[in-house]
Design a protein around this motif. Structure first.
Motif, PDB file in Angstrom:
ATOM      1  N   GLU A 158       0.913  -1.655  -0.140  1.00  0.00           N
ATOM      2  CA  GLU A 158       0.240   0.327   0.143  1.00  0.00           C
ATOM      3  C   GLU A 158       0.848   1.136   0.125  1.00  0.00           C
ATOM      4  OE1 GLU A 158      -2.796  -2.485   2.105  1.00  0.00           O
ATOM      5  OE2 GLU A 158      -0.377  -2.698   1.589  1.00  0.00           O
ATOM      6  N   GLU A 162       0.054   3.612  -3.650  1.00  0.00           N
ATOM      7  CA  GLU A 162       0.121   4.789  -2.815  1.00  0.00           C
ATOM      8  C   GLU A 162       0.365   5.700  -3.083  1.00  0.00           C
ATOM      9  OE1 GLU A 162      -2.593   4.155   0.240  1.00  0.00           O
ATOM     10  OE2 GLU A 162      -3.305   2.486  -0.316  1.00  0.00           O
ATOM     11  N   GLY A 222      -7.464   3.777  -2.683  1.00  0.00           N
ATOM     12  CA  GLY A 222      -7.011   2.958  -2.350  1.00  0.00           C
ATOM     13  C   GLY A 222      -6.184   2.016  -2.886  1.00  0.00           C
ATOM     14  N   ARG A 224      -5.739  -1.346  -0.551  1.00  0.00           N
ATOM     15  CA  ARG A 224      -6.181  -2.513   0.373  1.00  0.00           C
ATOM     16  C   ARG A 224      -6.743  -3.410  -0.409  1.00  0.00           C
ATOM     17  NH1 ARG A 224      -4.453  -0.988   6.221  1.00  0.00           N
ATOM     18  NH2 ARG A 224      -2.715  -1.549   5.505  1.00  0.00           N
TER      19      ARG A 224
END
Length: 314
Positions: A158, A162, A222, A224
């Motif tokens: 992540e 990101e 995001g 995740r």
């Protein structure tokens, strides 16, 4: 421009793009994509007399993102598709999937042939159960590990993906075309991460507007939720024990790109060749002159193959 609305299905709220009337065709995107990946197919299907529906899958885009990583198994994802059919008031659909969406589509046809009357898998073939859990099969060394293993530890991938969402998407989508022997689906250097060796370039088949649309979705959602799909590979394998001996019995079509780096993984070509044993009504296995993102890279050829398959059904 795709027209979206929200529907409630399987306990979640889904953002879905929808166009047309007629028999339902349900389109399932891959990673890292959203329903926007089907922008070239939705209008073509609607014009041919079909109801085309493309959801942002669980964890993606405008759809809900459960916090529990264990809520991203294939069983949850197939349940979402069944719930979407119910919410749309439809009893059956032809399910089409690319990349991760192909895995979901194959299993939807395997588990619920009463609801999914035919299946088109793109990129990822139908596969039998591996002899051991995937985490025990994927390679690793002291310096590097297979990308699916890199994705396992919560927060690590992540942070990298990101940090600069547009650059992340440019790098993965460009490398996935297979140009110059690039492969984003390989070994990841433990120190440098996944993105460092990939060129930062916009693929020829992707406009800046297209990239901005994808980037806006991932900036909001995001990574995740999408990464949680990979974090359930071992759990999926455990649950698949109950499916031993089942076959995909509905009519099926397989499409893939000749330059798809995913097919360069050891053993993948043999898996593609062995599919008729698992999919006895496989009506074609078509290789197209493109890379991994087949519906976006070769839309005219995909539409031709998809509509030909649908006409044969109907």
């Amino acid at each position: 421009m795709l027209q979206y609305r929200n529907i409630d299905a399987n306990g979640l709220r889904f953002a879905v793009a929808e166009q047309g009337t007629g028999p339902l065709v349900l389109l399932c995107h891959g990673f890292p994509e959203t329903s926007y990946a089907w922008r070239h197919q939705i209008g073509a299907l609607a014009a041919a007399g079909y109801r085309a529906v493309a959801p942002d899958l669980r964890g993606y885009g405008g759809t809900d993102r459960p916090a529990d990583p264990q809520q991203y198994t294939v069983w949850h994802l197939v349940g979402d598709l069944v719930g979407i059919l119910d919410a749309l008031g439809e009893t059956q659909a032809v399910v089409v999937g690319n990349d991760w969406g192909a895995t979901v589509a194959w299993h939807a046809a395997l588990l619920r042939p009463d609801r999914f009357r035919a299946v088109v898998g793109i990129g990822v073939p139908m596969m039998g159960r591996a002899p051991r859990a995937p985490s025990l099969l994927f390679p690793r060394t002291e310096e590097a590990l297979f990308y699916t293993l890199y994705f396992q530890q919560s927060g690590v991938a992540e942070r990298e993906l990101e940090a600069d969402v547009p650059a992340t998407l440019r790098k993965i989508l460009f490398a996935g075309t297979g140009e110059g022997g690039l492969n984003p689906f390989g070994m990841v250097d433990r120190a440098a991460g996944m993105l460092a060796p990939l060129p930062d370039a916009l693929p020829a088949w992707l406009t800046q507007h297209d990239l901005d649309t994808f980037a806006q979705s991932f900036a909001a959602s995001g990574f995740r939720g999408p990464l949680n799909y990979y974090r359930n590979l071992d759990r999926n394998w455990e649950l698949q024990g109950a499916l031993e001996g089942l076959r995909v019995t509905v009519p099926a079509l397989y499409l893939a790109g000749e330059r798809d780096p995913g097919l360069a993984m050891p053993g993948m070509r043999a898996i593609v060749d062995a599919m008729p044993a698992l999919v006895p009504d496989l009506r074609g296995s078509v290789m197209l002159p493109c890379g991994h993102w087949v519906p976006q890279e070769a839309p005219a050829l995909v539409n031709e193959a998809l509509l030909g398959f649908l006409r044969e059904l109907d």
